[in-house]
Motif scaffolding. Structure first.
Motif, PDB file in Angstrom:
ATOM      1  N   HIS A 161      30.887  43.085  33.339  1.00  0.00           N
ATOM      2  CA  HIS A 161      31.049  41.656  34.096  1.00  0.00           C
ATOM      3  C   HIS A 161      32.695  41.798  34.247  1.00  0.00           C
ATOM      4  CE1 HIS A 161      30.274  38.021  36.530  1.00  0.00           C
ATOM      5  NE2 HIS A 161      31.179  37.746  35.736  1.00  0.00           N
ATOM      6  N   LEU A 162      33.454  41.486  35.425  1.00  0.00           N
ATOM      7  CA  LEU A 162      34.795  41.210  35.340  1.00  0.00           C
ATOM      8  C   LEU A 162      34.895  40.354  36.305  1.00  0.00           C
ATOM      9  CD1 LEU A 162      34.473  44.784  35.241  1.00  0.00           C
ATOM     10  CD2 LEU A 162      36.693  44.217  34.492  1.00  0.00           C
ATOM     11  N   ASP A 163      35.646  39.354  36.051  1.00  0.00           N
ATOM     12  CA  ASP A 163      36.220  38.186  36.958  1.00  0.00           C
ATOM     13  C   ASP A 163      37.690  38.311  37.032  1.00  0.00           C
ATOM     14  OD1 ASP A 163      33.838  36.923  37.395  1.00  0.00           O
ATOM     15  OD2 ASP A 163      33.985  35.786  35.627  1.00  0.00           O
ATOM     16  N   TYR A 164      38.155  38.840  38.272  1.00  0.00           N
ATOM     17  CA  TYR A 164      39.722  38.927  38.423  1.00  0.00           C
ATOM     18  C   TYR A 164      40.120  37.419  38.850  1.00  0.00           C
ATOM     19  CZ  TYR A 164      38.144  43.828  38.553  1.00  0.00           C
ATOM     20  OH  TYR A 164      37.833  45.004  37.995  1.00  0.00           O
ATOM     21  N   VAL A 165      41.082  36.950  38.124  1.00  0.00           N
ATOM     22  CA  VAL A 165      41.421  35.628  38.101  1.00  0.00           C
ATOM     23  C   VAL A 165      42.759  35.286  38.365  1.00  0.00           C
ATOM     24  CG1 VAL A 165      39.355  34.730  36.680  1.00  0.00           C
ATOM     25  CG2 VAL A 165      41.549  35.230  35.699  1.00  0.00           C
ATOM     26  N   LYS A 166      43.828  36.408  38.105  1.00  0.00           N
ATOM     27  CA  LYS A 166      45.208  36.248  38.522  1.00  0.00           C
ATOM     28  C   LYS A 166      45.806  37.731  38.642  1.00  0.00           C
ATOM     29  CE  LYS A 166      46.140  32.457  35.144  1.00  0.00           C
ATOM     30  NZ  LYS A 166      45.521  31.314  35.802  1.00  0.00           N
ATOM     31  N   ARG A 167      46.779  37.807  39.252  1.00  0.00           N
ATOM     32  CA  ARG A 167      47.381  38.972  39.687  1.00  0.00           C
ATOM     33  C   ARG A 167      48.101  39.586  38.398  1.00  0.00           C
ATOM     34  NH1 ARG A 167      51.893  39.686  44.406  1.00  0.00           N
ATOM     35  NH2 ARG A 167      50.021  39.351  45.554  1.00  0.00           N
ATOM     36  N   ALA A 168      48.080  40.882  38.120  1.00  0.00           N
ATOM     37  CA  ALA A 168      48.740  41.333  36.775  1.00  0.00           C
ATOM     38  C   ALA A 168      49.941  41.711  37.192  1.00  0.00           C
ATOM     39  CB  ALA A 168      47.577  42.574  36.463  1.00  0.00           C
ATOM     40  N   THR A 169      50.812  41.601  36.067  1.00  0.00           N
ATOM     41  CA  THR A 169      52.071  42.041  35.900  1.00  0.00           C
ATOM     42  C   THR A 169      52.407  43.410  35.052  1.00  0.00           C
ATOM     43  OG1 THR A 169      52.940  39.759  36.437  1.00  0.00           O
ATOM     44  CG2 THR A 169      54.629  41.125  35.744  1.00  0.00           C
ATOM     45  N   GLY A 170      52.777  44.308  35.776  1.00  0.00           N
ATOM     46  CA  GLY A 170      52.935  45.489  34.575  1.00  0.00           C
ATOM     47  C   GLY A 170      51.917  46.184  34.028  1.00  0.00           C
ATOM     48  N   GLN A 171      51.949  46.725  33.085  1.00  0.00           N
ATOM     49  CA  GLN A 171      50.975  47.550  32.288  1.00  0.00           C
ATOM     50  C   GLN A 171      49.874  46.461  31.650  1.00  0.00           C
ATOM     51  OE1 GLN A 171      52.813  49.733  29.119  1.00  0.00           O
ATOM     52  NE2 GLN A 171      52.571  48.106  27.638  1.00  0.00           N
ATOM     53  N   GLY A 227      51.570  38.687  28.932  1.00  0.00           N
ATOM     54  CA  GLY A 227      50.648  37.818  27.996  1.00  0.00           C
ATOM     55  C   GLY A 227      49.705  36.988  29.063  1.00  0.00           C
ATOM     56  N   VAL A 228      49.533  37.233  30.204  1.00  0.00           N
ATOM     57  CA  VAL A 228      48.543  36.580  31.191  1.00  0.00           C
ATOM     58  C   VAL A 228      47.187  37.621  31.273  1.00  0.00           C
ATOM     59  CG1 VAL A 228      47.946  36.227  33.408  1.00  0.00           C
ATOM     60  CG2 VAL A 228      50.138  35.530  32.611  1.00  0.00           C
ATOM     61  N   GLU A 229      45.992  36.813  30.905  1.00  0.00           N
ATOM     62  CA  GLU A 229      44.855  37.523  30.868  1.00  0.00           C
ATOM     63  C   GLU A 229      44.348  37.542  32.473  1.00  0.00           C
ATOM     64  OE1 GLU A 229      40.781  37.585  28.439  1.00  0.00           O
ATOM     65  OE2 GLU A 229      41.891  36.025  28.431  1.00  0.00           O
ATOM     66  N   PRO A 230      44.743  38.508  33.341  1.00  0.00           N
ATOM     67  CA  PRO A 230      44.404  38.413  34.750  1.00  0.00           C
ATOM     68  C   PRO A 230      42.879  38.832  35.069  1.00  0.00           C
ATOM     69  CG  PRO A 230      45.342  40.533  34.304  1.00  0.00           C
ATOM     70  CD  PRO A 230      45.507  39.922  33.062  1.00  0.00           C
ATOM     71  N   VAL A 231      41.965  39.361  34.045  1.00  0.00           N
ATOM     72  CA  VAL A 231      40.907  39.590  33.940  1.00  0.00           C
ATOM     73  C   VAL A 231      40.020  39.206  32.809  1.00  0.00           C
ATOM     74  CG1 VAL A 231      39.006  41.673  34.320  1.00  0.00           C
ATOM     75  CG2 VAL A 231      41.443  41.748  35.260  1.00  0.00           C
ATOM     76  N   LEU A 232      39.009  38.658  33.119  1.00  0.00           N
ATOM     77  CA  LEU A 232      37.850  38.178  32.135  1.00  0.00           C
ATOM     78  C   LEU A 232      36.980  39.165  32.314  1.00  0.00           C
ATOM     79  CD1 LEU A 232      37.811  34.225  32.935  1.00  0.00           C
ATOM     80  CD2 LEU A 232      39.436  35.515  31.447  1.00  0.00           C
TER      81      LEU A 232
END
Length: 167
Positions: free
Chosen positions: A102-112, A146-151
């Motif tokens: 189960h993946l919730d894509y909540v933000k845009r990812a930056t970099g690796q 340090g952002v969590e783009p996916v839960l």
């Protein structure tokens, strides 16, 4: 904790190599065993009996149309971190299987992206001692700021390799 299967014995053996080589060796072994992860270039930064830390660089091969790591590559990273960790504990006469993710894509990812998966001592005991069962493994997917783009959470099951006569 004692190595109790082929994978954990291999990881324990690699841990005796010089520190600067360990990540490279584990990543190469993993990439050969799991071809898709090898193609994506997933790197194992840390792997022990309680935690796995894997990295997916934002390379062209795994990018989406907006230049960040593709959703499928994010799922692969989470699956790889949780699967490798669960696989360290499943006895050789049993087969680990991904049951659901189960993946919730909540933000845009930056970099690796970095995936950090952990197991509790109770989860480890269940995997090692139950003939078949399942475990829910949370994984933290962090981008380079340090952002969590996916839960994400993954449910792994294990079953005997050989089916009993009653099945």
């Amino acid at each position: 904790m004692e190595a109790n299967n082929k994978l954990s014995r291999l990881v324990t053996k690699v841990s005796t190599a010089p520190a600067f080589l360990q990540s490279f060796l584990l990543s190469q072994l993993f990439g050969r065993a799991v071809k898709f992860a090898g193609t994506a270039g997933i790197q194992i930064q840390q792997l022990n009996f309680q935690q796995a830390r894997l990295v997916q660089k934002n390379r062209r091969k795994v990018q989406n149309h907006i230049g960040s790591v593709h959703a499928a590559a994010m799922a692969l990273l989470g699956e790889s971190a949780t699967g490798f960790l669960v696989g360290m504990h499943v006895p050789d006469d049993r087969l680990p299987l991904l049951k659901s993710m189960h993946l919730d894509y909540v933000k845009r990812a930056t970099g690796q992206l970095t995936a950090i998966a952990s197991l509790t001592p109770e989860q480890i005991a269940n995997i090692r001692n139950q003939e078949k069962g399942e475990v829910t493994v949370q994984v933290q997917l962090l981008d380079e700021v340090g952002v969590e783009p996916v839960l994400a959470q993954f449910v792994w099951a294990w079953v005997p390799k050989k089916r009993s006569a009653s099945n």
